[in-house]
Design a protein around this motif. Sequence first.
Motif, PDB file in Angstrom:
ATOM      1  N   ALA A  95       0.836  -1.208   0.000  1.00 14.31           N
ATOM      2  CA  ALA A  95       0.000   0.000   0.000  1.00 14.31           C
ATOM      3  C   ALA A  95       0.870   1.258   0.000  1.00 14.31           C
ATOM      4  CB  ALA A  95      -0.924   0.005   1.206  1.00 14.31           C
ATOM      5  N   ALA A  96       1.932   1.250   0.785  1.00 15.41           N
ATOM      6  CA  ALA A  96       2.835   2.405   0.825  1.00 15.41           C
ATOM      7  C   ALA A  96       3.477   2.635  -0.538  1.00 15.41           C
ATOM      8  CB  ALA A  96       3.899   2.204   1.897  1.00 15.41           C
ATOM      9  N   SER A  97       3.880   1.570  -1.184  1.00 17.00           N
ATOM     10  CA  SER A  97       4.508   1.691  -2.500  1.00 17.00           C
ATOM     11  C   SER A  97       3.534   2.247  -3.529  1.00 17.00           C
ATOM     12  CB  SER A  97       5.014   0.331  -2.973  1.00 17.00           C
ATOM     13  OG  SER A  97       5.981  -0.162  -2.098  1.00 17.00           O
ATOM     14  N   VAL A  98       2.309   1.738  -3.516  1.00 21.93           N
ATOM     15  CA  VAL A  98       1.316   2.189  -4.481  1.00 21.93           C
ATOM     16  C   VAL A  98       0.968   3.660  -4.248  1.00 21.93           C
ATOM     17  CG1 VAL A  98      -1.088   1.911  -5.218  1.00 21.93           C
ATOM     18  CG2 VAL A  98       0.363  -0.094  -4.912  1.00 21.93           C
ATOM     19  N   ILE A  99       0.696   4.016  -3.016  1.00 19.93           N
ATOM     20  CA  ILE A  99       0.349   5.412  -2.702  1.00 19.93           C
ATOM     21  C   ILE A  99       1.509   6.344  -3.061  1.00 19.93           C
ATOM     22  CG2 ILE A  99      -0.170   7.048  -0.851  1.00 19.93           C
ATOM     23  CD1 ILE A  99      -1.715   4.768   0.518  1.00 19.93           C
ATOM     24  N   GLY A 100       2.714   5.963  -2.692  1.00 24.11           N
ATOM     25  CA  GLY A 100       3.883   6.786  -2.997  1.00 24.11           C
ATOM     26  C   GLY A 100       4.110   6.936  -4.490  1.00 24.11           C
ATOM     27  N   ALA A 101       3.979   5.834  -5.217  1.00 25.22           N
ATOM     28  CA  ALA A 101       4.203   5.882  -6.661  1.00 25.22           C
ATOM     29  C   ALA A 101       3.134   6.719  -7.362  1.00 25.22           C
ATOM     30  CB  ALA A 101       4.228   4.472  -7.226  1.00 25.22           C
ATOM     31  N   VAL A 102       1.886   6.521  -6.995  1.00 28.15           N
ATOM     32  CA  VAL A 102       0.801   7.282  -7.624  1.00 28.15           C
ATOM     33  C   VAL A 102       0.960   8.771  -7.318  1.00 28.15           C
ATOM     34  CG1 VAL A 102      -1.690   7.710  -7.550  1.00 28.15           C
ATOM     35  CG2 VAL A 102      -0.825   5.372  -7.731  1.00 28.15           C
ATOM     36  N   ASP A 103       1.286   9.089  -6.091  1.00 26.39           N
ATOM     37  CA  ASP A 103       1.478  10.486  -5.697  1.00 26.39           C
ATOM     38  C   ASP A 103       2.625  11.115  -6.485  1.00 26.39           C
ATOM     39  OD1 ASP A 103       0.850  12.734  -4.066  1.00 26.39           O
ATOM     40  OD2 ASP A 103       2.612  12.279  -2.836  1.00 26.39           O
ATOM     41  N   LEU A 104       3.724  10.415  -6.578  1.00 32.00           N
ATOM     42  CA  LEU A 104       4.893  10.937  -7.288  1.00 32.00           C
ATOM     43  C   LEU A 104       4.605  11.109  -8.776  1.00 32.00           C
ATOM     44  CD1 LEU A 104       7.873  11.745  -7.135  1.00 32.00           C
ATOM     45  CD2 LEU A 104       8.434   9.356  -7.587  1.00 32.00           C
ATOM     46  N   VAL A 105       4.008  10.112  -9.396  1.00 29.93           N
ATOM     47  CA  VAL A 105       3.707  10.190 -10.825  1.00 29.93           C
ATOM     48  C   VAL A 105       2.718  11.322 -11.105  1.00 29.93           C
ATOM     49  CG1 VAL A 105       2.581   8.973 -12.733  1.00 29.93           C
ATOM     50  CG2 VAL A 105       4.274   7.795 -11.335  1.00 29.93           C
ATOM     51  N   ALA A 106       1.721  11.472 -10.258  1.00 28.03           N
ATOM     52  CA  ALA A 106       0.732  12.533 -10.459  1.00 28.03           C
ATOM     53  C   ALA A 106       1.375  13.912 -10.364  1.00 28.03           C
ATOM     54  CB  ALA A 106      -0.390  12.405  -9.440  1.00 28.03           C
ATOM     55  N   LEU A 107       2.194  14.128  -9.360  1.00 29.89           N
ATOM     56  CA  LEU A 107       2.834  15.436  -9.203  1.00 29.89           C
ATOM     57  C   LEU A 107       3.791  15.740 -10.345  1.00 29.89           C
ATOM     58  CD1 LEU A 107       3.494  15.593  -5.369  1.00 29.89           C
ATOM     59  CD2 LEU A 107       1.884  16.934  -6.701  1.00 29.89           C
ATOM     60  N   VAL A 108       4.581  14.761 -10.741  1.00 28.93           N
ATOM     61  CA  VAL A 108       5.526  14.981 -11.839  1.00 28.93           C
ATOM     62  C   VAL A 108       4.775  15.267 -13.135  1.00 28.93           C
ATOM     63  CG1 VAL A 108       7.249  13.838 -13.297  1.00 28.93           C
ATOM     64  CG2 VAL A 108       7.412  13.682 -10.815  1.00 28.93           C
ATOM     65  N   SER A 109       3.717  14.525 -13.404  1.00 32.31           N
ATOM     66  CA  SER A 109       2.974  14.752 -14.649  1.00 32.31           C
ATOM     67  C   SER A 109       2.322  16.135 -14.663  1.00 32.31           C
ATOM     68  CB  SER A 109       1.928  13.662 -14.859  1.00 32.31           C
ATOM     69  OG  SER A 109       0.948  13.717 -13.854  1.00 32.31           O
ATOM     70  N   VAL A 110       1.820  16.588 -13.519  1.00 33.64           N
ATOM     71  CA  VAL A 110       1.214  17.922 -13.460  1.00 33.64           C
ATOM     72  C   VAL A 110       2.261  19.000 -13.726  1.00 33.64           C
ATOM     73  CG1 VAL A 110       0.198  19.609 -11.883  1.00 33.64           C
ATOM     74  CG2 VAL A 110      -0.729  17.306 -11.998  1.00 33.64           C
ATOM     75  N   PHE A 111       3.439  18.862 -13.139  1.00 31.49           N
ATOM     76  CA  PHE A 111       4.471  19.872 -13.358  1.00 31.49           C
ATOM     77  C   PHE A 111       4.982  19.846 -14.792  1.00 31.49           C
ATOM     78  CE2 PHE A 111       4.909  19.876  -8.677  1.00 31.49           C
ATOM     79  CZ  PHE A 111       4.720  21.226  -8.495  1.00 31.49           C
ATOM     80  N   VAL A 112       5.107  18.668 -15.386  1.00 24.94           N
ATOM     81  CA  VAL A 112       5.582  18.581 -16.766  1.00 24.94           C
ATOM     82  C   VAL A 112       4.554  19.177 -17.716  1.00 24.94           C
ATOM     83  CG1 VAL A 112       6.122  16.969 -18.630  1.00 24.94           C
ATOM     84  CG2 VAL A 112       7.141  16.657 -16.380  1.00 24.94           C
ATOM     85  N   THR A 113       3.279  18.827 -17.552  1.00 24.05           N
ATOM     86  CA  THR A 113       2.261  19.386 -18.438  1.00 24.05           C
ATOM     87  C   THR A 113       2.107  20.893 -18.219  1.00 24.05           C
ATOM     88  OG1 THR A 113       0.503  18.801 -16.882  1.00 24.05           O
ATOM     89  CG2 THR A 113       0.953  17.246 -18.666  1.00 24.05           C
ATOM     90  N   GLY A 114       2.268  21.342 -16.985  1.00 23.91           N
ATOM     91  CA  GLY A 114       2.221  22.779 -16.726  1.00 23.91           C
ATOM     92  C   GLY A 114       3.364  23.510 -17.389  1.00 23.91           C
ATOM     93  N   ARG A 115       4.528  22.923 -17.384  1.00 27.40           N
ATOM     94  CA  ARG A 115       5.687  23.546 -18.022  1.00 27.40           C
ATOM     95  C   ARG A 115       5.493  23.586 -19.532  1.00 27.40           C
ATOM     96  NH1 ARG A 115      11.681  23.199 -16.064  1.00 27.40           N
ATOM     97  NH2 ARG A 115      10.466  23.672 -14.240  1.00 27.40           N
ATOM     98  N   LEU A 116       4.946  22.516 -20.109  1.00 26.48           N
ATOM     99  CA  LEU A 116       4.686  22.516 -21.549  1.00 26.48           C
ATOM    100  C   LEU A 116       3.654  23.568 -21.913  1.00 26.48           C
ATOM    101  CD1 LEU A 116       4.636  18.679 -22.296  1.00 26.48           C
ATOM    102  CD2 LEU A 116       6.454  20.316 -22.826  1.00 26.48           C
ATOM    103  N   ALA A 117       2.639  23.727 -21.095  1.00 24.38           N
ATOM    104  CA  ALA A 117       1.617  24.743 -21.355  1.00 24.38           C
ATOM    105  C   ALA A 117       2.215  26.144 -21.275  1.00 24.38           C
ATOM    106  CB  ALA A 117       0.466  24.603 -20.363  1.00 24.38           C
ATOM    107  N   ASN A 118       3.141  26.364 -20.348  1.00 23.50           N
ATOM    108  CA  ASN A 118       3.783  27.679 -20.225  1.00 23.50           C
ATOM    109  C   ASN A 118       4.664  27.981 -21.425  1.00 23.50           C
ATOM    110  OD1 ASN A 118       2.584  28.375 -17.834  1.00 23.50           O
ATOM    111  ND2 ASN A 118       4.238  27.594 -16.571  1.00 23.50           N
TER     112      ASN A 118
END
Length: 94
Positions: free
Chosen positions: A60-83
């Motif tokens: 559970a810790a691995s899944v929560i950590g991985a999902v959280d990390l992937v979500a944050l990284v994807s948001v920052f990458v897509t935000g940077r591309l939009a900028n």
Amino acid sequence: MAEEEQSQRNTRLNKALEADVEDRRMLRKIESRGQLYGFAIGIAGLIATVVMAFKDQALAASVIGAVDLVALVSVFVTGRLANRERPQNEVKKS
């Protein structure tokens, strides 16, 4: 007559500039609020991961950590591309 037209044109331009400044101010406020919420969500995910790890729930810790990390990284990458695309769109409008 020409002076009156110029005065009216200047008044309209000033109003348009003031509206643009206010729009940009609101956009910055919204963006900063989004960053604050993103930070809170990231911290919540990190806390949930640590709690699950201490409760010997490694999967559970691995899944929560991985999902959280992937979500944050994807948001920052897509935000940077939009900028990157935003200034090009503003130049085309002018």
